[in-house]
Design an enzyme around this catalytic site. Structure first.
Site, PDB file in Angstrom:
ATOM      1  CG  HIS A  81      -1.863   1.117   1.289  1.00  0.00           C
ATOM      2  ND1 HIS A  81      -2.970   1.163   0.483  1.00  0.00           N
ATOM      3  CD2 HIS A  81      -1.878   2.251   2.015  1.00  0.00           C
ATOM      4  CE1 HIS A  81      -3.639   2.283   0.729  1.00  0.00           C
ATOM      5  NE2 HIS A  81      -2.995   2.962   1.651  1.00  0.00           N
ATOM      6  CG  ASP A 133      -5.539   3.310   4.407  1.00  0.00           C
ATOM      7  OD1 ASP A 133      -6.055   3.085   5.513  1.00  0.00           O
ATOM      8  OD2 ASP A 133      -4.635   4.151   4.244  1.00  0.00           O
ATOM      9  CG  ASP A 180      -0.967   6.007   2.331  1.00  0.00           C
ATOM     10  OD1 ASP A 180      -2.080   5.695   1.888  1.00  0.00           O
ATOM     11  OD2 ASP A 180      -0.544   5.616   3.435  1.00  0.00           O
ATOM     12  CG  HIS A 225      -6.721   6.821   0.917  1.00  0.00           C
ATOM     13  ND1 HIS A 225      -6.387   5.942  -0.088  1.00  0.00           N
ATOM     14  CD2 HIS A 225      -5.862   6.556   1.918  1.00  0.00           C
ATOM     15  CE1 HIS A 225      -5.387   5.192   0.293  1.00  0.00           C
ATOM     16  NE2 HIS A 225      -5.033   5.539   1.509  1.00  0.00           N
TER      17      HIS A 225
HETATM   18 ZN   LIG Z   1      -3.533   4.709   2.706  1.00  0.00          ZN
END
Ligand SMILES: [Zn+2]
Length: 1013
Positions: free
Chosen positions: A266, A378, A268, A582
């Site tokens: 993941h 997420d 970000d 997000h």
């Molecule tokens: Zn995230």
């Protein structure tokens, strides 16, 4: 039998940590190292390779926050190591444990090709075999001194862009110190022994003490430790492994849970690092992953967020070439179907459609892959329009785990069918491991099995493994665990496989999976509906201006030979989609990210204004009359929806305030508003209905200030106890009649608020235009509207429709929704009368109700205007803001929908001489046209996306302002829909398309323009 349990467990821990693992690198020699500090922002690789290096040694301090240092490492493999696996062990000062949360490096060969990345959890580098001949080798490390910002949640200035990055040379405190740069022989047997003991030891700890297997493993481990010669771990490792071998060969129980392990990282797209660092994080993670694939053909890795791969393609083509090679071999799996993993509370409907369109199209174009899953592990809650949007994009499955973060209620399913507001159902899975960063530990596997809510009916779950958030991805240790856990007594079966294989099997296994209807509300992170208002406004304005830019460009292209700006719109859309990530749109990133986002939005809006203006000029012709354009889906003041009329710009002036007692009255014959000497709205009467909107004794437009200091995540959370203290801002400096309405000025704390309350002729909407100079810290500002009506639910706009939520708190699920999301409107009402709050900026809302002594009910709607959290951006929301909202008095859902569009799509007047007939129109208010554009394939077809907005069945006629050859219903990607399930009722005639829509149905039509009649 006497128990030696604790003794053996402690022995395993110590021997593994202090003797066996250190023995993996038994023989070492030091490497030589030189450094070059890049003076500003990261430089191109060629520049780093050619830089002048100066020699340093272990202990060298480097790295002011956000700086880049390049290290040149040189060495020679000793002749006596020939035939051995040789690695470099590189510790740049990895003082925190998270893989992607501190310094990281990407290692290059002298020719600029990437080898592999290093981070705190993955600090080795393979040294090519031929080097063992005694030749010197040189590698280069592009090392990023990213500060560790998540160790504590205290306010920090390290999240700002340093001023020296403009090129004046590194300055500031160094964060890191070179700790180890060695060449070493990698002892394969010792490493394998460590993995054997790790897996069996963890399994032992997870097994019940009532089970024989636990005790058998204990005995076996003791005998294996006996076989390890602590003075010669390398020489004795094979013998110890022989002792363990039978325990690793006993198969799992026939009923064992089946875990589909999917390699993942993941990343970000921005968060505790700026966007530019994410580009490098992606390159690092992908380099690690593709290197691991070379050595582990069984390894499968799923990567979401097309934007990140698009960055690689553009900025790190040599890494991207590796991705494409591994995608062809089936190891690298593009997943997720989205451009980024966006927020889905705040992102608008059309933008979510574009997330799917651009995500899926990138994967189709680049990999030939039709992605079938939505991968959003997420994101902070999921709106109830998503199932339909997924289906319309050809997405069959949905995955997240975030709802496991709920602080109140435990979600009752892990595998289920998610039903949206229109009735579409999507097969969905929440990995019961409750993380997207699994490491395949014994504890994780045991938790996944115990936690799985659907036991009995289903027996499969997915486990995403690999270091994430800041990237990193899977390691060889994780793959070693998976290999040992494929079929092992006492453990679930672990199979590395693509998500699609999991979903196909899980769906077949559980065809009648339970149904969850409506939104997936995250009972956490409610502050993200409000934090960083400027970022949210940038998104809201961009979404609406993109609509206008496409609409007027399409109209001008069909009508006036305008050149449709395909490239610009594609690029602008992708920029806006990127910022819906997000941690950007929700407001949870560092200062650097948000200041940069504000700047980017300003540029996007500028360019969009330019496109809109140019297209409108092409339509309006020459001349000096005023042509007024209406981009809303509803006629307004005589101007048709999607058209323009020649008329005075100010067709509906605001009524003049009339002094009344200590205050003022605004009266336009439809509604009568009373504003008292405090600047509060004490009465709002719907004159036709003869009904007062404001609750007796209460006042609306009441600004309320709360302390806002959540327990854990500042920018993310509003904790319910904020309600316990409130300060009403009832003191006004001035309340005066002004051109266009009543002006109110308030001072409080270090802040100032100025509001203009106005009412236009012919409107039932009281407009409230608020300018705030906000200098509070850890405060929450709300605007309250106590209404005299008994609403048992509120209707809040979400993408392509609205969602109803109870106003009571009967259950813990209802009570947990103390802060809710609404887009442009929130409506509350009784059977035949209601009111709506519309806004152009805010998302956080709150609806409560109280029964008064007189028996009546007060339903209070509050808009959450501003916050001032201090982590991760200590200056979040400080400064000047302007927000508009409106109270629509006597409103049903249709009024709420219309006024929401009108407030966000104001008339635009330019000089000209030609009225513009709409390109398309629908004859039913319930059928809202959301997008009018030209087809992405540049065929010249007009694409119209519309939806039923009121929650009922609609029969409507779509008319076209051009001769129509054909009308075809398509999916979101503008491909014709097929199959009875998909074919909506569409009949095309001469410039007409007859439509039948179910509640909240979304329909995309591709309209072919016929040659002139
Ligand atoms: Zn995230």
């Amino acid at each position: 039998m006497h128990s030696k349990q604790r003794l053996i467990e402690q022995r395993l821990k110590r021997v593994l940590t202090e003797r066996i693992r250190p023995a993996v690198y038994g023989r070492t020699v030091p490497l030589r190292v030189g450094v070059w500090n890049a003076p500003g922002e990261p430089v191109p690789v060629a520049e780093g390779l050619a830089a002048p290096y100066r020699p340093v040694s272990v202990g060298h301090r480097w790295g002011p926050a956000w700086s880049t240092s390049w290290f040149e490492i040189t060495g020679k493999v000793p002749e006596e190591w020939a035939g051995q696996r040789v690695e470099a062990v590189l510790d740049l000062g990895f003082n925190v444990t998270g893989a992607g949360f501190s310094s990281e490096g990407l290692v290059y060969r002298a020719d600029g090709n990437v080898v592999k990345a290093i981070n705190p959890r993955n600090a080795w580098l393979p040294i090519a075999g031929p080097a063992a001949g005694g030749e010197e080798f040189t590698y280069y490390i592009e090392a990023a001194a990213n500060p560790a910002l998540c160790d504590s949640h205290t306010p920090t200035t390290l999240g700002s862009k340093p001023s020296w990055t403009t090129g004046s040379g590194q300055s500031g405190e160094t964060l890191y110190q070179l700790l180890r740069l060695d060449l070493a022989v990698f002892d394969t047997q010792v490493w394998e022994l460590a993995q054997d003991l790790d897996v069996l030891g963890e399994l032992m700890h997870q097994l019940s003490e009532a089970e024989p297997r636990r005790w058998q493993l204990l005995q076996t481990i003791e005998r294996a430790l006996d076989a390890v010669d602590l003075q010669d771990v390398s020489g004795s490792a094979a013998a110890a492994r022989e002792v363990l071998r039978p325990s690793l060969l006993t198969p799992a129980a026939p009923s064992a849970h089946r875990i589909s392990a999917v390699g993942h990282a993941h990343i970000d797209t921005a968060w505790l690092w700026p966007l530019r660092e994410t580009v490098r994080k992606v390159a690092r993670t992908v380099s690690n992953v593709t290197q691991l694939m070379d050595e582990h053909p069984e390894f499968r890795f799923a990567m979401s967020q097309a934007q990140q791969l698009a960055w690689l393609k553009d900025k790190r083509p040599e890494v991207y070439a590796r991705v494409q090679e591994k995608a062809k071999s089936g190891q690298f799996l593009p997943v997720g179907s989205l451009w980024v993993e966006p927020d889905t509370n705040i992102t608008g409907g059309e933008a979510l459609a574009r997330q799917l369109i651009h995500g899926k199209r990138f994967y189709l174009d680049e990999f030939g892959t039709e992605t079938q899953e939505m991968w959003l592990p997420d994101t902070f809650g999921y709106n109830a329009a998503m199932p339909q949007l997924m289906k319309l994009a050809g997405v069959r499955w949905f995955l997240t785990q975030k709802i496991s973060w709920n602080t109140t209620n435990k979600f009752p399913h892990h595998t289920f069918r998610w039903e949206g507001i229109d009735g579409t159902r999507i097969f969905s899975h929440f990995p019961p491991v409750d993380t997207y960063n699994a490491e395949i530990t014994g504890a994780e596997l045991a938790h996944a099995v115990a936690n799985f809510q659907d036991k009995g009916a289903a027996n499969s779950s997915l486990l995403p493994f690999g270091y994430g958030d800041g990237g990193g991805g899977p390691t060889r240790e994780m793959l070693a665990r998976a290999a040992r856990l494929a079929d092992l007594e006492g453990s679930p079966r672990v199979v590395i496989e693509p998500p699609a294989d999991f979903f196909t099997r899980a769906e077949a296994e559980y065809p009648e999976a339970p149904v969850w209807a409506g939104e997936l509300y995250l009972e956490f992170h409610r502050g993200t509906l409000t934090s960083q208002l400027r970022t949210k406004q940038g998104n809201r304005r961009s979404e609406h201006l993109l609509r206008e830019a496409e609409l007027w460009s399409a109209t001008a292209t069909v009508r006036a030979g305008f050149s449709y700006p395909y490239e610009a719109l594609d690029r602008l859309w992708k920029t806006v989609l990127l910022h819906q990530f997000h941690d950007i749109l929700p407001g949870s990133s560092i200062a650097w990210v948000h200041r940069e986002a504000e700047q980017t939005y300003a540029e996007v809006l500028d360019e969009l204004h330019g496109i809109v203006y140019t297209a409108q000029r092409a339509l309006a012709g020459g001349g000096e009359k005023t042509v007024v354009f209406n981009a809303s889906p509803y006629d307004r003041s005589g101007i048709p929806a999607f058209g323009a009329a020649i008329r005075p710009a100010l067709a509906d002036p605001a009524v003049a305030p009339v002094a009344c007692g200590d205050g003022f009255v605004l009266d336009n014959g439809l509604v009568r508003i009373e504003i008292d000497a405090r600047g509060l709205v004490t009465s709002a009467i719907d004159l036709a209905a003869g009904r007062e909107a404001i609750a007796p004794g209460a006042a609306a437009n009441l600004l309320q200030l709360h302390q806002d200091f959540p327990n854990e995540y500042d920018a993310w959370d509003i904790d319910e106890f904020y309600r316990n203290t409130v300060h009403d801002l009832t003191e006004a400096e001035t309340v005066t009649a002004a051109p266009g309405g009543v002006r109110i000025v308030r001072l409080f704390g270090d802040s100032r608020i100025e509001q203009l309350l106005s009412l236009r002729v012919g409107s039932r909407r009281l407009d409230i235009d608020t300018e705030i100079d906000w200098h509070e810290k850890e405060k929450l500002l709300k605007a309250a509207f106590p209404l005299d009506l008994r609403a048992d639910h509120s209707s809040a706009e979400i993408p392509f429709g609205h969602v109803k939520r109870p106003t009571h708190t009967n259950t813990s699920w209802d009570a947990a929704k103390f802060e809710i999301c609404a887009h442009r409107y929130l409506h509350v009402g009784e059977n035949d009368w209601g009111a709506a709050l519309v806004n152009d900026s805010t998302y956080g809302h709150e609806v409560t109700r109280d029964v008064r002594p007189d028996g009546g009910t007060t339903t209070t709607v509050r808009l959450t205007l501003l916050r001032a959290p201090r982590f991760p951006d200590p200056d979040a929301d400080q400064g000047h803001h302007r927000l508009r909202c409106g109270l629509v008095i006597g409103a049903d859902i249709a009024d709420a929908v219309r006024e929401g569009y009108h407030l966000n799509l104001p008339d635009q007047a330019i000089p000209g001489s030609v009225a513009v007939k709409p390109l398309v129109g629908a004859d039913d208010d319930a059928v809202v046209i959301e997008a009018v554009k030209l087809a992405d394939d540049r065929s010249g077809d007009v694409v119209v996306r519309l939806y039923e907005a009121h929650g009922g069945r609609a029969q409507a006629t779509l008319t076209t302002g051009f001769p129509l050859e054909t009308a075809v219903a398509t999916d979101l990607l503008e491909r014709p829909l097929a199959g009875p399930d998909h074919t909506p009722a569409v009949w095309a005639g001469d410039r007409r398309v007859e439509l039948t829509l179910r509640p909240f149905q979304i329909l995309t039509l591709r309209l072919r323009v016929a040659a002139d009649e």
